[in-house]
Design a protein around this motif. Structure first.
Motif, PDB file in Angstrom:
ATOM      1  N   LEU A   1       0.828  -1.202   0.000  1.00 49.03           N
ATOM      2  CA  LEU A   1       0.000   0.000   0.000  1.00 49.03           C
ATOM      3  C   LEU A   1       0.869   1.262   0.000  1.00 49.03           C
ATOM      4  O   LEU A   1       0.576   2.234  -0.696  1.00 49.03           O
ATOM      5  N   HIS A   2       1.977   1.239   0.748  1.00 48.91           N
ATOM      6  CA  HIS A   2       2.908   2.378   0.751  1.00 48.91           C
ATOM      7  C   HIS A   2       3.486   2.615  -0.640  1.00 48.91           C
ATOM      8  O   HIS A   2       3.585   3.761  -1.095  1.00 48.91           O
ATOM      9  N   ARG A   3       3.863   1.532  -1.327  1.00 51.36           N
ATOM     10  CA  ARG A   3       4.419   1.678  -2.686  1.00 51.36           C
ATOM     11  C   ARG A   3       3.382   2.274  -3.634  1.00 51.36           C
ATOM     12  O   ARG A   3       3.696   3.139  -4.446  1.00 51.36           O
ATOM     13  N   ILE A   4       2.147   1.824  -3.520  1.00 48.90           N
ATOM     14  CA  ILE A   4       1.082   2.349  -4.375  1.00 48.90           C
ATOM     15  C   ILE A   4       0.903   3.848  -4.132  1.00 48.90           C
ATOM     16  O   ILE A   4       0.830   4.640  -5.072  1.00 48.90           O
ATOM     17  N   LEU A   5       0.845   4.242  -2.869  1.00 48.48           N
ATOM     18  CA  LEU A   5       0.661   5.657  -2.540  1.00 48.48           C
ATOM     19  C   LEU A   5       1.870   6.495  -2.946  1.00 48.48           C
ATOM     20  O   LEU A   5       1.719   7.645  -3.375  1.00 48.48           O
TER      21      LEU A   5
END
Length: 161
Positions: free
Chosen positions: A120-124
């Motif tokens: 999720l951090h990578r996506i954001l």
């Protein structure tokens, strides 16, 4: 996180506060530094009154108004974040350059659990915004914690797994 890293984060936070105070021609007070130090040494999410009570319990002579005013100041200089979870009450949490977590909030008992998710951090991080540069983000998931699911006999429902 190591004790040394925590000391470095606190030192950086106190420096940021000092620079903000000077830049905005505010008074530098020991109370403001004490509140910031307390926040850094007592992780969690608190309402202003809870923070005041905790400081009183530890023998601080700080006033309730100083806590409220300092929290507003710390939000302005991005050292503390103010959350408004489901019940609407303002809860405060320290904000550091390494603050990269999300929150699960139980809608029945109000319990807050932090979690991280690298995907999720990578996506954001990849998300681009036109004419906008994010400094931090919040992500809240509301539901029932395991204890409340058990209390409500919801653990046997396949939709809740």
């Amino acid at each position: 996180m190591s004790g040394l890293q925590k000391d470095i984060e606190l030192h950086q936070a106190l420096q940021t506060l000092s620079e903000y105070i000077v830049a905005n021609k505010l008074r530098k007070t020991k109370e403001r530094e004490d509140i910031l130090t307390f926040i850094h040494t007592h992780p969690g999410h608190w309402e202003a009154d809870e923070l005041y009570s905790m400081m009183q319990d530890e023998g601080s002579a700080i006033s309730r108004m100083s806590v409220f005013n300092t929290l507003e100041l710390l939000v302005k200089c991005q050292l503390v974040i103010c959350h408004h979870f489901d019940n609407g009450a303002a809860k405060y949490e320290k904000l550091t350059p390494n603050t990269r977590h999300f929150h699960r909030i139980c809608t029945q008992c109000g319990n807050i659990k932090e979690f991280t998710d690298k995907k999720l951090h990578r996506i954001l991080a990849k998300k681009g915004f036109a004419a906008f540069s994010p400094t931090y983000y919040n992500f809240y998931i509301y539901g029932l914690c395991k204890k409340c699911q058990t209390t409500n006999n919801l653990t046997t429902n396949p939709q809740n797994k």
